[in-house]
Write an enzyme that holds these catalytic residues in place. Structure first.
Site, PDB file in Angstrom:
ATOM      1  N   TYR A   1      -1.445   0.154  10.545  1.00 58.62           N
ATOM      2  CA  TYR A   1      -1.716  -0.510   9.255  1.00 58.62           C
ATOM      3  C   TYR A   1      -0.509  -0.361   8.324  1.00 58.62           C
ATOM      4  CZ  TYR A   1      -3.481  -1.026   4.510  1.00 58.62           C
ATOM      5  OH  TYR A   1      -3.631  -1.396   3.193  1.00 58.62           O
TER       6      TYR A   1
ATOM      7  N   GLU B   1       0.258   3.581   1.787  1.00 56.42           N
ATOM      8  CA  GLU B   1       0.377   3.959   3.204  1.00 56.42           C
ATOM      9  C   GLU B   1       1.775   3.640   3.739  1.00 56.42           C
ATOM     10  OE1 GLU B   1      -1.696   5.334   5.823  1.00 56.42           O
ATOM     11  OE2 GLU B   1      -2.540   6.142   3.992  1.00 56.42           O
TER      12      GLU B   1
ATOM     13  N   SER C   1       0.821  -1.211   0.000  1.00 58.95           N
ATOM     14  CA  SER C   1       0.000   0.000   0.000  1.00 58.95           C
ATOM     15  C   SER C   1       0.853   1.259   0.000  1.00 58.95           C
ATOM     16  CB  SER C   1      -0.860  -0.026   1.270  1.00 58.95           C
ATOM     17  OG  SER C   1      -1.342   1.258   1.558  1.00 58.95           O
TER      18      SER C   1
HETATM   19  O1  G4F Z   1     -10.528   6.578   2.448  1.00 56.83           O
HETATM   20  P1  G4F Z   1      -9.543   6.500   3.535  1.00 56.83           P
HETATM   21  O2  G4F Z   1      -9.983   5.877   4.811  1.00 56.83           O
HETATM   22  O3  G4F Z   1      -8.271   5.778   2.916  1.00 56.83           O
HETATM   23  P2  G4F Z   1      -6.722   5.706   3.365  1.00 56.83           P
HETATM   24  O4  G4F Z   1      -6.543   5.979   4.800  1.00 56.83           O
HETATM   25  O5  G4F Z   1      -5.967   6.595   2.418  1.00 56.83           O
HETATM   26  O6  G4F Z   1      -6.378   4.191   3.101  1.00 56.83           O
HETATM   27  C1  G4F Z   1      -6.870   3.496   1.968  1.00 56.83           C
HETATM   28  O7  G4F Z   1      -5.920   3.540   0.923  1.00 56.83           O
HETATM   29  C2  G4F Z   1      -4.689   2.855   1.192  1.00 56.83           C
HETATM   30  C3  G4F Z   1      -3.788   3.020  -0.027  1.00 56.83           C
HETATM   31  O8  G4F Z   1      -3.023   4.174   0.158  1.00 56.83           O
HETATM   32  C4  G4F Z   1      -4.949   1.401   1.505  1.00 56.83           C
HETATM   33  F1  G4F Z   1      -3.798   0.743   1.735  1.00 56.83           F
HETATM   34  C5  G4F Z   1      -5.859   1.310   2.709  1.00 56.83           C
HETATM   35  O9  G4F Z   1      -6.166  -0.054   2.975  1.00 56.83           O
HETATM   36  C6  G4F Z   1      -7.154   2.050   2.391  1.00 56.83           C
HETATM   37  O10 G4F Z   1      -7.799   1.386   1.332  1.00 56.83           O
HETATM   38  O11 G4F Z   1      -9.016   7.984   3.902  1.00 56.83           O
HETATM   39  C7  G4F Z   1      -8.493   8.847   2.928  1.00 56.83           C
HETATM   40  C8  G4F Z   1      -8.270  10.212   3.552  1.00 56.83           C
HETATM   41  C9  G4F Z   1      -7.488  10.177   4.869  1.00 56.83           C
HETATM   42  O12 G4F Z   1      -6.522  11.192   4.848  1.00 56.83           O
HETATM   43  C10 G4F Z   1      -8.526  10.503   5.941  1.00 56.83           C
HETATM   44  O13 G4F Z   1      -8.011  11.179   7.083  1.00 56.83           O
HETATM   45  O14 G4F Z   1      -9.545  10.770   3.880  1.00 56.83           O
HETATM   46  C11 G4F Z   1      -9.468  11.393   5.148  1.00 56.83           C
HETATM   47  N1  G4F Z   1     -10.823  11.474   5.722  1.00 56.83           N
HETATM   48  C12 G4F Z   1     -11.474  12.623   6.013  1.00 56.83           C
HETATM   49  N2  G4F Z   1     -12.672  12.347   6.553  1.00 56.83           N
HETATM   50  C13 G4F Z   1     -11.608  10.435   6.071  1.00 56.83           C
HETATM   51  C14 G4F Z   1     -12.785  10.981   6.586  1.00 56.83           C
HETATM   52  N3  G4F Z   1     -11.436   9.086   5.958  1.00 56.83           N
HETATM   53  C15 G4F Z   1     -12.447   8.271   6.365  1.00 56.83           C
HETATM   54  N4  G4F Z   1     -12.288   6.920   6.228  1.00 56.83           N
HETATM   55  N5  G4F Z   1     -13.610   8.772   6.908  1.00 56.83           N
HETATM   56  C16 G4F Z   1     -13.829  10.127   7.046  1.00 56.83           C
HETATM   57  O15 G4F Z   1     -14.873  10.565   7.523  1.00 56.83           O
END
Ligand code: G4F
Length: 326
Positions: A152, A130, A128
């Site tokens: 993670y 990440e 990832s």
């Molecule tokens: O959609 P996210 O939860 O994805 P994140 O953390 O980038 O991770 C995903 O992508 C990775 C690949 O780089 C994978 F390895 C991993 O398994 C997963 O699929 O969050 C994306 C961004 C973050 O910066 C988070 O802080 O969105 C921001 N965010 C803002 N509000 C939020 C929210 N994320 C989530 N989940 N929920 C919110 O309400």
């Protein structure tokens, strides 16, 4: 007929990959975990293929080495795709040990099972972006140093390094993908893109008034999941194992994504989106942008779907899905 084994088959990526492999004439074995949700619910992403004669599901778990070894011995897969993980970054701060066990040690268990069974198989390890986490050097590519910013990310770094180690030490065919964020209508509802498309549609249909999010300034390199699974398959068709970044090479903020999703429904996100501190992470990955040149050169692959097209696809799918239930 080649046999492929997929861990994490019920997730977004596993479902697309199983469709791709079945179309190519593979026999596919998917590992599913026993949990309290009923099987039909657990495998809802697999509805296009669940009745396919060449698809089998087997109970197993990445935390249970015996189950993995048994499945390997029974099915003797030619290719193994390790997509299974506790994959939610924010959740990994709440269950760090469990995340390390499934996401990190799970990959070691798979490698050990391959080594002990002596199976001549090819393994894809899902890495990832990440893993790059806090790296400030952009865009990130294969030689970029890792700096995980979550349990993670740290677990994925372990899985990556142990895969490289088993490749070097035991001559196993193991390829690591380093996938930047990839989305689709099948994305889990607690990842930000799907949360936004579902929220925007629910507001449009009068089912919800507000959408509460965390950090709107985080930037991600978002592509279309199905295309990424095509490249994952290509990685195992090479003569030699290698590691590849998959990305679009473009980055957008969560705020940009909100704007696109709400605009496609004729709304202004600023009227509906609020901030709730509970969605912030103890340490955030501010910006991710990948350099997919190696995948372009060696696999002949590139991401084609733009973020605007992807957002429209997700919004339309959620709209149709919710409309049917009203
Ligand atoms: O959609 P996210 O939860 O994805 P994140 O953390 O980038 O991770 C995903 O992508 C990775 C690949 O780089 C994978 F390895 C991993 O398994 C997963 O699929 O969050 C994306 C961004 C973050 O910066 C988070 O802080 O969105 C921001 N965010 C803002 N509000 C939020 C929210 N994320 C989530 N989940 N929920 C919110 O309400």
């Amino acid at each position: 007929m080649k046999t492929a084994l997929i861990t994490g088959i019920s997730g977004q990526d596993g479902s697309y990959l199983s469709e791709i492999l079945l179309e190519k004439g593979y026999s596919v074995v998917g590992i599913v975990r026993r949990n309290s949700t009923t099987l039909p619910h657990q495998i809802s992403n697999l509805q296009n293929v669940i009745d396919h004669p060449n698809l089998k599901l087997a109970y197993g778990d990445l935390t249970d080495q015996n189950s993995i070894q048994r499945i390997l011995t029974e099915h003797e897969p030619d290719e193994i795709y390790n997509l299974g993980a506790q994959s939610h970054v924010k959740v990994s701060f709440e269950v760090p040990e469990f995340t390390a066990d499934v996401t990190g040690l799970g990959s070691l268990r798979l490698l050990e099972s391959i080594r002990h069974t002596g199976l001549k198989t090819k393994l894809y390890q899902a890495g990832s972006s990440e893993m790059f986490g806090g790296m400030t050097k952009e865009p990130q590519h294969e030689p970029t140093r890792f700096h995980p910013r979550s349990p993670y990310g740290a677990a994925k770094v372990f899985a990556h390094h142990i895969s490289v180690n088993y490749r070097e030490a035991y001559d196993l065919f193991v390829s690591n993908g380093i996938l930047f964020n990839h989305e689709s209508p099948r994305r889990g509802e607690n990842f930000v893109t799907r949360k936004i498309t579902l929220g925007a549609v629910s507001i449009k249909l009068g089912l919800q008034k507000k959408l509460m999010l965390g950090n709107l300034e985080a930037k991600r390199d978002w592509g279309y999941a199905r295309e990424y699974m095509e490249a994952v398959w290509l990685m195992l068709q090479q003569d030699h194992p290698d590691d590849f970044v998959l990305a679009t090479g473009k980055t957008y903020s969560v705020r940009d994504f909100c704007e696109l999703a709400f605009n496609s429904l004729g709304m202004d996100y600023r009227d509906y989106v609020g901030i709730d501190e509970k969605y912030f992470r103890p340490s955030e990955v501010d910006t991710l942008i990948g350099d997919p040149n190696k995948a372009r050169e060696k696999l002949g692959w590139e991401a084609k779907t733009t973020l605007a097209e992807l957002t429209d696809m997700m919004v339309k799918s959620d709209y149709d899905k919710i409309k049917k239930t009203l």
